[in-house]
Design an enzyme around this catalytic site. Structure first.
Site, PDB file in Angstrom:
ATOM      1  N   ASN A  83      20.019  26.284  33.736  1.00 20.78           N
ATOM      2  CA  ASN A  83      20.829  25.782  33.257  1.00 20.78           C
ATOM      3  C   ASN A  83      21.949  26.067  33.809  1.00 20.78           C
ATOM      4  O   ASN A  83      21.941  27.138  35.572  1.00 20.78           O
ATOM      5  CB  ASN A  83      20.765  25.897  31.369  1.00 20.78           C
ATOM      6  CG  ASN A  83      21.675  24.494  30.909  1.00 20.78           C
ATOM      7  OD1 ASN A  83      22.406  24.962  31.183  1.00 20.78           O
ATOM      8  ND2 ASN A  83      20.721  23.885  30.091  1.00 20.78           N
ATOM      9  N   ARG A  84      23.107  26.452  32.958  1.00 25.44           N
ATOM     10  CA  ARG A  84      24.147  26.919  33.464  1.00 25.44           C
ATOM     11  C   ARG A  84      24.940  28.635  32.940  1.00 25.44           C
ATOM     12  O   ARG A  84      24.508  28.823  31.818  1.00 25.44           O
ATOM     13  CB  ARG A  84      25.148  26.036  33.778  1.00 25.44           C
ATOM     14  CG  ARG A  84      25.695  24.283  34.252  1.00 25.44           C
ATOM     15  CD  ARG A  84      26.749  23.810  33.495  1.00 25.44           C
ATOM     16  NE  ARG A  84      26.340  22.111  33.984  1.00 25.44           N
ATOM     17  CZ  ARG A  84      25.369  21.637  33.252  1.00 25.44           C
ATOM     18  NH1 ARG A  84      24.687  21.934  32.508  1.00 25.44           N
ATOM     19  NH2 ARG A  84      25.407  20.606  34.225  1.00 25.44           N
ATOM     20  N   HIS A 109      20.940  26.209  37.359  1.00 25.63           N
ATOM     21  CA  HIS A 109      19.573  26.263  38.070  1.00 25.63           C
ATOM     22  C   HIS A 109      18.855  27.181  38.909  1.00 25.63           C
ATOM     23  O   HIS A 109      18.083  26.613  40.180  1.00 25.63           O
ATOM     24  CB  HIS A 109      19.274  24.689  38.484  1.00 25.63           C
ATOM     25  CG  HIS A 109      19.043  23.254  36.551  1.00 25.63           C
ATOM     26  ND1 HIS A 109      19.179  24.403  35.608  1.00 25.63           N
ATOM     27  CD2 HIS A 109      18.946  22.357  36.968  1.00 25.63           C
ATOM     28  CE1 HIS A 109      18.742  22.957  34.606  1.00 25.63           C
ATOM     29  NE2 HIS A 109      18.909  21.916  35.662  1.00 25.63           N
ATOM     30  N   HIS A 178      11.550  20.701  34.238  1.00 24.21           N
ATOM     31  CA  HIS A 178      12.590  19.919  34.080  1.00 24.21           C
ATOM     32  C   HIS A 178      11.900  18.339  34.484  1.00 24.21           C
ATOM     33  O   HIS A 178      12.538  17.709  35.347  1.00 24.21           O
ATOM     34  CB  HIS A 178      13.708  20.409  35.780  1.00 24.21           C
ATOM     35  CG  HIS A 178      14.547  19.702  35.035  1.00 24.21           C
ATOM     36  ND1 HIS A 178      15.641  17.997  34.172  1.00 24.21           N
ATOM     37  CD2 HIS A 178      16.032  20.338  34.930  1.00 24.21           C
ATOM     38  CE1 HIS A 178      16.800  18.495  34.292  1.00 24.21           C
ATOM     39  NE2 HIS A 178      17.377  19.028  34.464  1.00 24.21           N
ATOM     40  N   TYR A 180      11.160  14.828  33.635  1.00 23.11           N
ATOM     41  CA  TYR A 180      12.090  13.465  33.080  1.00 23.11           C
ATOM     42  C   TYR A 180      11.019  12.756  32.683  1.00 23.11           C
ATOM     43  O   TYR A 180       9.912  12.601  33.246  1.00 23.11           O
ATOM     44  CB  TYR A 180      12.740  12.752  34.714  1.00 23.11           C
ATOM     45  CG  TYR A 180      13.778  13.729  35.028  1.00 23.11           C
ATOM     46  CD1 TYR A 180      13.636  14.623  35.148  1.00 23.11           C
ATOM     47  CD2 TYR A 180      14.775  13.092  34.104  1.00 23.11           C
ATOM     48  CE1 TYR A 180      15.244  15.658  36.067  1.00 23.11           C
ATOM     49  CE2 TYR A 180      16.737  13.720  34.952  1.00 23.11           C
ATOM     50  CZ  TYR A 180      16.587  14.310  35.571  1.00 23.11           C
ATOM     51  OH  TYR A 180      17.060  15.224  35.752  1.00 23.11           O
ATOM     52  N   ASP A 245      22.841  16.336  26.124  1.00 24.18           N
ATOM     53  CA  ASP A 245      22.819  16.836  27.286  1.00 24.18           C
ATOM     54  C   ASP A 245      23.123  18.045  26.532  1.00 24.18           C
ATOM     55  O   ASP A 245      24.128  18.778  26.942  1.00 24.18           O
ATOM     56  CB  ASP A 245      23.308  16.694  28.205  1.00 24.18           C
ATOM     57  CG  ASP A 245      23.143  17.733  29.434  1.00 24.18           C
ATOM     58  OD1 ASP A 245      22.356  18.409  29.969  1.00 24.18           O
ATOM     59  OD2 ASP A 245      24.064  17.507  31.016  1.00 24.18           O
ATOM     60  N   GLN A 281      16.917  21.971  25.705  1.00 18.71           N
ATOM     61  CA  GLN A 281      17.843  21.333  26.112  1.00 18.71           C
ATOM     62  C   GLN A 281      17.855  19.818  26.175  1.00 18.71           C
ATOM     63  O   GLN A 281      16.340  19.522  26.862  1.00 18.71           O
ATOM     64  CB  GLN A 281      18.059  22.000  27.161  1.00 18.71           C
ATOM     65  CG  GLN A 281      19.298  20.807  28.116  1.00 18.71           C
ATOM     66  CD  GLN A 281      20.599  21.718  27.742  1.00 18.71           C
ATOM     67  OE1 GLN A 281      20.782  22.601  27.329  1.00 18.71           O
ATOM     68  NE2 GLN A 281      21.741  21.165  28.274  1.00 18.71           N
ATOM     69  N   GLU A 309      13.464  20.856  27.754  1.00 20.75           N
ATOM     70  CA  GLU A 309      13.512  21.363  28.563  1.00 20.75           C
ATOM     71  C   GLU A 309      13.536  22.794  27.662  1.00 20.75           C
ATOM     72  O   GLU A 309      14.639  23.568  27.194  1.00 20.75           O
ATOM     73  CB  GLU A 309      14.503  21.998  29.456  1.00 20.75           C
ATOM     74  CG  GLU A 309      14.787  20.740  30.328  1.00 20.75           C
ATOM     75  CD  GLU A 309      15.693  20.579  31.077  1.00 20.75           C
ATOM     76  OE1 GLU A 309      16.887  21.256  31.889  1.00 20.75           O
ATOM     77  OE2 GLU A 309      17.203  19.758  30.942  1.00 20.75           O
TER      78      GLU A 309
END
Ligand SMILES: *[C@@H]1O[C@H](CO)[C@@H](O)[C@H](O)[C@H]1NC(C)=O
Ligand SMILES: *[C@@H]1O[C@H](CO)[C@@H](O)[C@H](O)[C@H]1NC(C)=O
Ligand SMILES: CC(=O)N[C@H]1CO[C@H](CO)[C@@H](O)[C@@H]1O
Length: 344
Positions: A83-84, A109, A178, A180, A245, A281, A309
């Site tokens: 993440n950020r 990331h 991560h 999907y 998100d 997340q 996540e």
């Protein structure tokens, strides 16, 4: 019984670092998962539906080439910090560290060459595979030599992912996978016919660079209240949401607990997520735009997958009231996430 197979998958081109990539296939009665030594990537995950038919429920690529090109972290382990991190900087014990900004002004990331883009050293286990890597002091700006182990084990319908790490300088860390998912089968157009629930009373609102504002907001009375299962398509419409998100704040406990459920109503395929982590997340693949060619030459449009996540809260290194994201010398980072697949 879990069967473990090991095969060659491809060769990373020299300009991308070089090296042989292997694929590990873990197979039980109800699940078959393929994992790469590049980025510990889950490249395929076949699970049974109500009618007994297997479908691959994760997005990805047929060949290594897809994974060595730019892609949105399909199936990969991200780190050191998933993440950020706001403005790509943080301070530890009074010393400021600068990371490579790869998402506007922020670090996303793990930076330009995060854990998802490197080769890991594999070791086969009776029911799985363990990947090891030493992330050197200064890598992407992070302090300390960090030893990391990511272990996948499969037993029946349960895939466990354990993350362990040790450092010799205090460093932020939070590792996640991560993947999907589309429980209708990868390549299906959307996830609107999935039912989702998340065991969270609070979530983190974000600013327009997607960094949490710092507020821990109650989900009660908002579109973020997913404590009772909702059908995703209808729910997004009802609350006029463009997608999710967001980090959902989980009960603070180091113990394993159920945090989310997803179910594809037509096929009956269901997934439960259990974890020891404090956050999850929930991302509805808002940035997929159909431009990538995936497995079996399908395309992946917006909302054609979801991610859950498990992680620490985003930007925790800069938010003193968030759960600590620091690992100190002598301590051990140790988190596990379990994905439990069934058909009902
Ligand atoms: C961390 O370990 C590396 C190699 O193992 C060593 O070169 C370095 O000096 C260590 N750093 C500290 C702060 O102990
Ligand atoms: C990691 O934590 C789990 C409990 O969540 C524990 O059972 C396990 O032994 C720990 N692993 C190590 C290597 O300490
Ligand atoms: C280093 C470390 O453990 N960082 C944090 C990541 O998330 C967990 C959640 O349990 C926090 O407790 C950790 O402090």
């Amino acid at each position: 019984m879990t069967e473990v197979r090991r095969e060659a998958f491809g060769q990373v081109p020299r300009e991308a670092g070089g090296g042989a990539v292997e694929k590990f296939v873990l197979k039980s009665d109800s699940v078959e998962v393929q994992i790469l030594s590049l980025g510990c990537i889950i490249a395929a995950l076949e699970v049974k539906g109500r009618d007994g038919a297997f479908s691959d429920v994760v997005l990805g690529f047929d060949t290594l080439e897809g994974y060595t090109r730019k892609h949105p972290f399909f199936g990969a382990v991200v780190g050191r910090v998933a993440n950020r991190i706001a403005k790509a900087r943080f301070a530890v014990d009074g010393k400021e560290y600068h990371l490579f900004p790869n998402d506007g002004p922020n670090s996303l990331h793990g930076g330009a060459r995060g854990f998802d883009k490197v080769l890991w050293s594999p070791q086969v286990l009776p029911n799985g595979v363990c990947f090891f890597r030493l992330s050197p002091d200064g890598e992407e700006g992070y302090p300390g030599d960090l030893k990391v182990w990511v272990t996948y084990t499969l037993s029946g319908g349960e895939l466990a992912i354990n993350y362990r790490a040790q450092t010799n300088k205090t460093t932020p860390i939070n590792l996640t996978n991560h993947a999907y998912f589309n429980l209708a089968g990868q390549g299906s157009r959307d996830i609107y016919d999935h039912e989702i629930s998340i065991e969270a009373d609070c979530y983190l609102p974000v600013d327009d660079t997607r960094i949490p504002t710092g507020e821990v907001a109650a989900v009660q009375g908002t579109g973020f209240d997913l404590r009772q299962p909702v059908e995703l398509g209808k729910h997004l419409q009802k609350f006029r949401l463009d997608g999710f998100d967001h980090n959902f704040c989980l009960q603070q406990a180091q113990a394993r607990r159920l945090v989310a459920r997803a179910r594809h109503l037509p096929s009956g395929r269901a997934m439960e997520v259990h974890t020891t982590q404090p956050g999850v997340q929930f991302y509805t693949a808002n940035n997929l735009d159909g431009s990538l060619k995936g497995k079996g030459a399908v395309t992946y449009p917006k909302h054609s997958a979801f991610c859950l996540e498990t992680q620490n809260w985003p930007d925790a290194v800069n938010k003193p009231h968030f759960p600590s994201a620091l690992l100190r010398p002598g301590e051990e980072y140790n988190h596990t996430t379990w994905l439990m697949f069934s058909a009902m």
